[in-house]
Design an enzyme around this catalytic site. Sequence first.
Site, mmCIF file in Angstrom:
data_model
loop_
_atom_site.group_PDB
_atom_site.id
_atom_site.type_symbol
_atom_site.label_atom_id
_atom_site.label_comp_id
_atom_site.label_asym_id
_atom_site.label_seq_id
_atom_site.Cartn_x
_atom_site.Cartn_y
_atom_site.Cartn_z
ATOM 1 N N CYS A 77 -6.454 -2.536 -7.449
ATOM 2 C CA CYS A 77 -5.583 -2.209 -8.582
ATOM 3 C C CYS A 77 -4.487 -3.274 -8.741
ATOM 4 O O CYS A 77 -4.782 -4.418 -9.050
ATOM 5 C CB CYS A 77 -5.031 -0.794 -8.415
ATOM 6 S SG CYS A 77 -4.230 -0.184 -9.899
ATOM 7 N N TYR A 78 -3.223 -2.910 -8.492
ATOM 8 C CA TYR A 78 -2.145 -3.907 -8.599
ATOM 9 C C TYR A 78 -2.446 -5.129 -7.729
ATOM 10 O O TYR A 78 -2.192 -6.262 -8.128
ATOM 11 C CB TYR A 78 -0.821 -3.265 -8.185
ATOM 12 C CG TYR A 78 0.372 -4.175 -8.286
ATOM 13 C CD1 TYR A 78 0.928 -4.482 -9.520
ATOM 14 C CD2 TYR A 78 0.949 -4.730 -7.146
ATOM 15 C CE1 TYR A 78 2.027 -5.320 -9.619
ATOM 16 C CE2 TYR A 78 2.046 -5.568 -7.232
ATOM 17 C CZ TYR A 78 2.584 -5.854 -8.473
ATOM 18 O OH TYR A 78 3.676 -6.684 -8.562
ATOM 19 N N ASP B 131 1.414 17.988 17.028
ATOM 20 C CA ASP B 131 1.871 16.670 17.478
ATOM 21 C C ASP B 131 2.449 16.710 18.881
ATOM 22 O O ASP B 131 2.072 15.923 19.748
ATOM 23 C CB ASP B 131 2.918 16.106 16.512
ATOM 24 C CG ASP B 131 2.424 16.129 15.081
ATOM 25 O OD1 ASP B 131 1.194 16.196 14.903
ATOM 26 O OD2 ASP B 131 3.246 16.101 14.165
ATOM 27 N N GLU C 239 -10.327 4.524 -2.499
ATOM 28 C CA GLU C 239 -9.856 5.412 -1.430
ATOM 29 C C GLU C 239 -9.816 6.879 -1.833
ATOM 30 O O GLU C 239 -9.706 7.740 -0.974
ATOM 31 C CB GLU C 239 -8.474 4.953 -0.935
ATOM 32 C CG GLU C 239 -7.317 5.108 -1.924
ATOM 33 C CD GLU C 239 -7.186 3.973 -2.935
ATOM 34 O OE1 GLU C 239 -8.157 3.204 -3.094
ATOM 35 O OE2 GLU C 239 -6.138 3.859 -3.594
ATOM 36 N N GLY D 175 0.027 -0.420 -6.839
ATOM 37 C CA GLY D 175 1.470 -0.239 -6.940
ATOM 38 C C GLY D 175 1.833 0.049 -8.377
ATOM 39 O O GLY D 175 1.047 -0.226 -9.274
ATOM 40 N N HIS E 1 -9.793 2.769 -7.678
ATOM 41 C CA HIS E 1 -9.303 3.185 -6.359
ATOM 42 C C HIS E 1 -10.464 3.674 -5.485
ATOM 43 O O HIS E 1 -10.930 4.799 -5.662
ATOM 44 C CB HIS E 1 -8.256 4.289 -6.515
ATOM 45 C CG HIS E 1 -6.977 3.768 -7.057
ATOM 46 N ND1 HIS E 1 -5.984 3.245 -6.261
ATOM 47 C CD2 HIS E 1 -6.536 3.631 -8.330
ATOM 48 C CE1 HIS E 1 -4.989 2.819 -7.015
ATOM 49 N NE2 HIS E 1 -5.301 3.042 -8.279
ATOM 50 N N LYS F 167 -2.238 12.131 11.059
ATOM 51 C CA LYS F 167 -2.384 13.525 11.492
ATOM 52 C C LYS F 167 -3.842 13.909 11.835
ATOM 53 O O LYS F 167 -4.101 14.516 12.868
ATOM 54 C CB LYS F 167 -1.884 14.427 10.362
ATOM 55 C CG LYS F 167 -1.812 15.874 10.717
ATOM 56 C CD LYS F 167 -0.503 16.133 11.374
ATOM 57 C CE LYS F 167 -0.215 17.578 11.598
ATOM 58 N NZ LYS F 167 1.149 17.735 12.105
#
Length: 544
Positions: free
Chosen positions: A114-115, A259, A203, A87, A201, A399
């Site tokens: 992280c945060y 979608d 990710e 964050g 990070h 998605k």
Amino acid sequence: MSERHLGEDHSVVTADVAATEFADESAPIELPLDADGVVVLDYGGQYSQLIARRVRECGVFSELLPHHVGAEEVARRAPKGLILSGGPASVYSPDAPKLEPGLLELGIPVLGICYGMQLIAADLGGRVESAPVGEYGRSQLTVHEQGILFAGLPEEQPCWMSHRDTVYEAPPGFAALASSTQSPVAAFESRERGIYGIQFHPEVVHTPYGQDVLKRFLRDVCGCAMDWSAAGIVEEQIARIRAQVGNGKVICGLSGGVDSSVAALLVHRAIGDQLTCVFVDHGMMRKNEGAQVVETFRDHFKVPLVAVDAEDRFLTRLKGVTEPEQKRKIIGAEFIRVFEEEAEKLGNANFLVQGTLYSDVIESGGGTGASTIKSHHNVGGLPDDLKFELVEPLRALFKDEVRAVGTEIGLPERMVWRQPFPGPGLAIRIVGGEATKERLDLLRDADHILQDEIRNAGLYRDLWQSFCVLPDVRTVGVQGDERTYGYVVVIRAVTSDDAMTADWARLPYDLLEQIASRMINELREVNRVVLDITSKPPGTIEWE
Ligand code: XMP
């Protein structure tokens, strides 16, 4: 607020784009967290959704919740583990999101990123301070002690950092596992307490061992089975839809986008001919698109489908209209009118299928203050007084997961991988001018050449969007010794992850040449082709 959310790619557009908000902002965001899922708490980080997606890519279902939901909400879902995201705040700033009491005492493993790591460190007596220099971007991680998170991974590894506050000392009883260029403690763990922290990070793709670190947390620490997949939940979704709908009648606005197509097909699998799809061709679709939707759904999948050719109606309404927002409003309002008429004709339908995605769910109430809700002009709106109960079979999926489900249930590749297309269609690509039939046809033909060449070059899937724009200007040219005064076609091709930011695609020169020459040779009215090399920001993807 009178709009309802229809999900990206839906051919509906809200009447007032800027004012679009969600009717169901207070709707519960709870998802069926399966027995093996984890909760990710969102502290406003840029990558929070990405963490949730990466966890799922590891084969573990994840739910992203706002950081303030509290320990009880988390516990109620009985997750196998908890991840605290990054964050933008500093843990010491007075309005920084706090670590809600009890989160570290739930009896499940916790990983702070992280945060999230800094919150844990500050809470448990470690030392977190603002560093004299920040650490942004690529950095080098040195692993001093492997612990569980780095077991079997290299001692030196690149990683992606984005922080100024830094953990200088791990909390008492914690082992400091790694350091980086600017972070004395870049990872820590207490196996005893089941609490872990990493400053980098995992990710993002720039952390090559990030997925491995996440896997170690999910598998070796949390004991997750790692067998979740989007495609694997098709049967479960079908059962849910049946349970919700019973013998009821269901309608679905089908646009041909990913979608609504996947949602419609899933519902059809579940309840067969209790579903009727309504496809409104507003005349602003791309070449052959309407025919493809009809062919795929009605002819191939045998889904009851009402296809409405409403081109004349829309064109009449758009006569003389040049202002973009005006075009959007007219198309949105007219769409609703047509849809309502068709729904009326079908009689007593009680349910409406919507292709709402998990990112829409998050952004309509699941997100936190810091990750401001993006402008939802991808979102269509039907008025509340249509009085349907919603069927939203994609509500838990991102998605890419929807695409996996689409593939699993046999939706043709062409539809599964369709690039996003705005609800108002080609009308907002006739820039500064009226969307007349003549211009729409020209733009359709130009677009068709572009798509054709891009597909042949094998680039279609690499691009977020590729399309043509037709400004309402003419320029002078010379062709076959004659002066011409013709249209300019703009090529717009961008790469992006989520349409929030985008970069212009570096299409090969030879390909551009081929596209330009085909357009000028095959389209009489065109005598000039130009390339848009604006990123977003400052440009938007669409021109209007
Ligand atoms: P911009 O142009 O804002 O577009 O960078 C971001 C994404 O949204 C799509 N877009 C729309 N989609 N109705 C829609 O359904 C609209 O009015 C609309 N305007 C833009 C655009 O194609 C891109 O994917």
